[in-house]
Design a protein around this motif. Structure first.
Motif, short mmCIF file in Angstrom:
data_model
loop_
_atom_site.label_atom_id
_atom_site.label_comp_id
_atom_site.label_asym_id
_atom_site.label_seq_id
_atom_site.Cartn_x
_atom_site.Cartn_y
_atom_site.Cartn_z
N GLY A 56 0.82 -1.21 0.00
CA GLY A 56 0.00 0.00 0.00
C GLY A 56 0.85 1.26 0.00
N LEU A 57 1.91 1.27 0.80
CA LEU A 57 2.80 2.43 0.81
C LEU A 57 3.50 2.59 -0.53
CD1 LEU A 57 4.37 2.00 4.38
CD2 LEU A 57 2.65 3.68 3.65
N GLY A 58 3.87 1.46 -1.14
CA GLY A 58 4.48 1.54 -2.47
C GLY A 58 3.52 2.10 -3.50
N ALA A 59 2.26 1.67 -3.44
CA ALA A 59 1.26 2.18 -4.37
C ALA A 59 1.05 3.68 -4.17
CB ALA A 59 -0.06 1.43 -4.17
N ALA A 60 1.09 4.12 -2.91
CA ALA A 60 0.94 5.56 -2.65
C ALA A 60 2.12 6.34 -3.21
CB ALA A 60 0.82 5.79 -1.14
N PRO A 78 5.30 9.14 -10.22
CA PRO A 78 5.06 9.07 -11.67
C PRO A 78 3.59 8.84 -12.05
CG PRO A 78 6.05 7.04 -10.87
CD PRO A 78 6.09 7.99 -9.72
N VAL A 79 2.78 8.39 -11.14
CA VAL A 79 1.35 8.08 -11.36
C VAL A 79 1.19 6.84 -12.24
CG1 VAL A 79 -0.91 8.89 -12.09
CG2 VAL A 79 0.75 10.51 -11.14
N LEU A 80 1.77 6.88 -13.43
CA LEU A 80 1.67 5.76 -14.36
C LEU A 80 3.02 5.05 -14.46
CD1 LEU A 80 -0.32 7.39 -17.31
CD2 LEU A 80 -1.23 6.10 -15.38
N LEU A 130 -7.51 9.92 -11.22
CA LEU A 130 -6.81 8.65 -11.05
C LEU A 130 -6.03 8.62 -9.74
CD1 LEU A 130 -5.42 8.06 -14.67
CD2 LEU A 130 -7.37 6.93 -13.59
N GLN A 131 -5.40 9.73 -9.40
CA GLN A 131 -4.66 9.79 -8.14
C GLN A 131 -5.58 9.61 -6.95
OE1 GLN A 131 -2.65 13.62 -8.88
NE2 GLN A 131 -0.70 12.54 -8.59
N HIS A 132 -6.76 10.19 -7.01
CA HIS A 132 -7.69 10.08 -5.88
C HIS A 132 -8.15 8.64 -5.71
CE1 HIS A 132 -11.92 9.48 -7.17
NE2 HIS A 132 -12.26 9.68 -5.91
N ASP A 133 -8.39 7.94 -6.81
CA ASP A 133 -8.77 6.53 -6.72
C ASP A 133 -7.63 5.69 -6.13
OD1 ASP A 133 -11.37 6.45 -7.50
OD2 ASP A 133 -11.02 5.65 -9.50
N ARG A 134 -6.42 5.95 -6.60
CA ARG A 134 -5.30 5.10 -6.21
C ARG A 134 -4.80 5.39 -4.80
NH1 ARG A 134 -1.62 3.62 -11.50
NH2 ARG A 134 -3.29 2.49 -12.56
N ILE A 135 -4.86 6.64 -4.37
CA ILE A 135 -4.48 6.95 -2.99
C ILE A 135 -5.47 6.31 -2.02
CG2 ILE A 135 -4.48 8.82 -1.29
CD1 ILE A 135 -1.87 8.59 -2.67
N THR A 136 -6.75 6.37 -2.36
CA THR A 136 -7.76 5.73 -1.51
C THR A 136 -7.53 4.23 -1.44
OG1 THR A 136 -9.33 7.45 -2.20
CG2 THR A 136 -10.23 5.52 -1.10
N MET A 137 -7.21 3.63 -2.58
CA MET A 137 -6.90 2.21 -2.62
C MET A 137 -5.66 1.90 -1.78
SD MET A 137 -7.30 -0.90 -3.82
CE MET A 137 -6.45 -2.34 -4.50
N ALA A 138 -4.63 2.73 -1.90
CA ALA A 138 -3.40 2.50 -1.14
C ALA A 138 -3.66 2.57 0.36
CB ALA A 138 -2.34 3.53 -1.55
N GLY A 139 -4.45 3.55 0.79
CA GLY A 139 -4.79 3.65 2.20
C GLY A 139 -5.54 2.43 2.70
N THR A 140 -6.42 1.90 1.87
CA THR A 140 -7.16 0.70 2.25
C THR A 140 -6.23 -0.50 2.36
OG1 THR A 140 -9.12 1.57 1.11
CG2 THR A 140 -9.10 -0.78 1.63
N GLU A 186 -2.66 -5.92 -13.94
CA GLU A 186 -1.58 -5.08 -13.44
C GLU A 186 -0.47 -5.97 -12.88
OE1 GLU A 186 -0.93 -1.27 -10.45
OE2 GLU A 186 -2.73 -2.49 -10.31
N PRO A 187 0.73 -5.92 -13.45
CA PRO A 187 1.80 -6.83 -13.03
C PRO A 187 2.17 -6.71 -11.55
CG PRO A 187 2.33 -5.87 -15.15
CD PRO A 187 1.11 -5.16 -14.65
N LEU A 188 2.30 -5.49 -11.03
CA LEU A 188 2.71 -5.35 -9.63
C LEU A 188 1.63 -5.87 -8.68
CD1 LEU A 188 4.61 -1.94 -9.36
CD2 LEU A 188 5.52 -4.26 -9.34
#
Length: 519
Positions: free
Chosen positions: A228-232, A238-240, A266-276, A324-326
């Protein structure tokens, strides 16, 4: 019903139905569910109850019982009691006092029983009662049993002390159950269970094949939090990544050209996902170190349920075609660890039962527990909705209002754009359901005095899940009140629950007894 609904809602029910009718309604509700096929097991599992330790087995009135902890009830409520009390932990039910006129009611009550039913016949017709109930109940006695203690206090300690005598049986009177709630049986059973000290990291050794379940669970939690921290970090940087650009056929400049709000969205979706994801990691670490390490069977089941919801959400890619590979790599690494963690059972109890404190503190904590369970259920419903939206419409109305466009325009600008966004949306929904399941079950099963790890696990998970969501929405100026209302409600409920429960969960009183080494 569990204590966390019985006590907080008892006043409301009494005001609507009257005290006696509300108590009978609660008993009837448990009895109705308990009489259904599989209903007793559902109640026991739902309440987090497990099999009593072997040393609590014995005999009552010459009848073998698995648990010498039971209840005494009058004939008028015997039918409901025989169906309602065993799933919440009663090892037998005594019906007393019974006269000849009560025989039909007792016969009906004993039909289909799951635990022994013992009858205490009184009065001049006692011999006739014995003859009339022969073959219908497990035992009928006409004299008081000196080995049976009828407890009159809702406190746990007197019952635990009495059960230390393996020839003794303990019966809760109706007054005790009314005052203490249906969770009294489980609390007494846990306090009467011999335990040993929990293991430490020094006990692990270097051979992974011998690592216990709690250590593997902790590794899963740390891995999830790290992911999650890595995703954040990626989202704020770089976002993408390269595979994102390859799938979309463009980079950040191309996305800006499509819509100047799109990258922020996209950042708002992914930050929320990372926090979860970080919240899930905190929950798994807490369940492992605080739950599995101490031998709590319910912690394994909470871990199991949450994981089997979260890991399969990787298959959401079948609905949108973007792998998504990661994300896949994280799942491939952590899933085997998860399987080992839930496969290796912890049979030895290693918890410490603390003496009961002020009842008012426990009652406030039960209100907090109810609020926390409701929060978890609400989050799970939210995860289902987000997953459904991600796999179907992709956007909700407030999303399109923020973007200032519609789905057709985005699809026309880049045919793969909606699938890309859907991947983030659906993945977040799956993660939210996994976190919500862990929160709900931890809150429903883990509320015990002095279990500070439960409080800290929920508090840190809430901070990891809620704060990034609020901050990122404010930063990108996506402040639609209706869109954010569930987040603010969740924060309010969680904060209230944690404030109410902190004195109870984080208490440090004197222990009921020192841990006893198991043979």
């Amino acid at each position: 019903m569990p204590d966390w609904t019985y006590h907080p809602l008892r006043g409301i029910a009494a005001a609507l139905l009257g005290p006696r009718r509300s108590r009978l309604a609660a008993l009837r509700a448990l009895a109705t569910v308990g009489s259904l096929p599989g209903g007793g097991g559902l109640i026991a599992r739902g309440f987090g109850h497990r099999h009593p330790p072997a040393h609590l087995a014995g005999t009552v009135a010459g009848v073998a019982v698995r648990n010498r902890l039971g209840a005494v009830v009058p004939p008028g409520v015997a039918r409901d009691a025989v169906r309602a009390l065993p799933p919440v932990g009663a090892g037998f039910v005594e019906v007393a006092p019974v006269g000849l006129a009560d025989v039909p009611a007792v016969r009906e009550a004993a039909e289909g029983r799951r635990v022994p039913v013992v009858v205490h016949a009184v009065g001049p017709d006692a011999a006739a009662v014995v003859a009339a109930l022969a073959g219908h109940v497990d035992a009928v006695r006409t004299e008081a049993d000196p080995a049976a203690l009828h407890v009159t206090s809702p406190l746990v300690a007197p019952a635990v002390d009495a059960l230390a005598d393996r020839a003794a049986a303990v019966l809760a009177t109706p007054a005790v159950l009314v005052a203490a709630g249906p969770g009294w049986f489980a609390r007494v059973t846990e306090a009467a269970t011999p335990t040993e000290p929990p293991p430490s990291v020094r006990d692990l050794g270097l051979d992974p094949r011998r690592w216990p379940a709690w250590w593997w669970g902790l590794l899963v939690g740390l891995g999830m939090a790290g992911a999650g921290l890595g995703a954040a970090a990626i989202t704020l940087g770089p976002v993408l990544l390269w595979y994102d650009r390859e799938f979309l056929g463009t980079g950040l400049d191309g996305l800006h050209a499509v819509n100047h709000h799109l990258v922020h969205f996209l950042q708002h979706d992914r930050i929320t996902m990372a926090g979860t994801m970080v919240a899930i990691g905190v929950l798994y670490a807490g369940l492992s170190v605080g739950g599995l390490r101490q031998g709590w069977g319910w912690a394994r089941e909470a871990f199991l349920v949450s994981g089997w919801i979260g890991f399969p959400s990787l298959l959401y890619f079948l609905g949108h075609g973007f792998v998504e590979p990661l994300h896949t790599a994280v799942a491939v690494v952590l899933f085997p660890m998860f399987l080992v963690a839930v496969h290796r059972r912890t049979d030895r109890p290693r918890w410490t039962v603390l003496a009961e404190g002020p009842e008012s503190v426990r009652r406030r904590a039960l209100v907090g527990q109810l609020l926390m369970v409701c929060t978890g259920i609400g989050l799970f419903i939210g995860g289902v909705v987000v997953s459904a939206v991600g796999l179907t419409d992709v956007f909700v109305a407030s999303d399109l209002e923020f973007l200032g466009t519609d789905a057709d325009a985005l699809r026309a600008a880049n045919p793969r754009l909606l699938s890309f966004v859907a991947h983030d949306r659906a993945g977040f929904g799956g993660a939210l359901m996994a976190a919500a399941a862990a929160i709900t079950l931890l809150s429903a099963w883990g509320w015990r005095r002095g279990e500070a790890w439960v409080w800290w696990t929920l508090a840190l998970a809430a901070a990891a899940g809620f704060l990034p969501a609020v901050v990122v929405h404010g930063t990108i100026h996506y402040t639609d009140l209706l869109h954010l209302a569930p987040v603010f409600v969740g924060i309010a409920l969680t904060a209230t629950a944690l404030v109410l429960s902190r004195p109870y969960l984080c208490a440090r009183p004197v222990k009921v007894r020192d841990p006893a080494r198991l043979p």
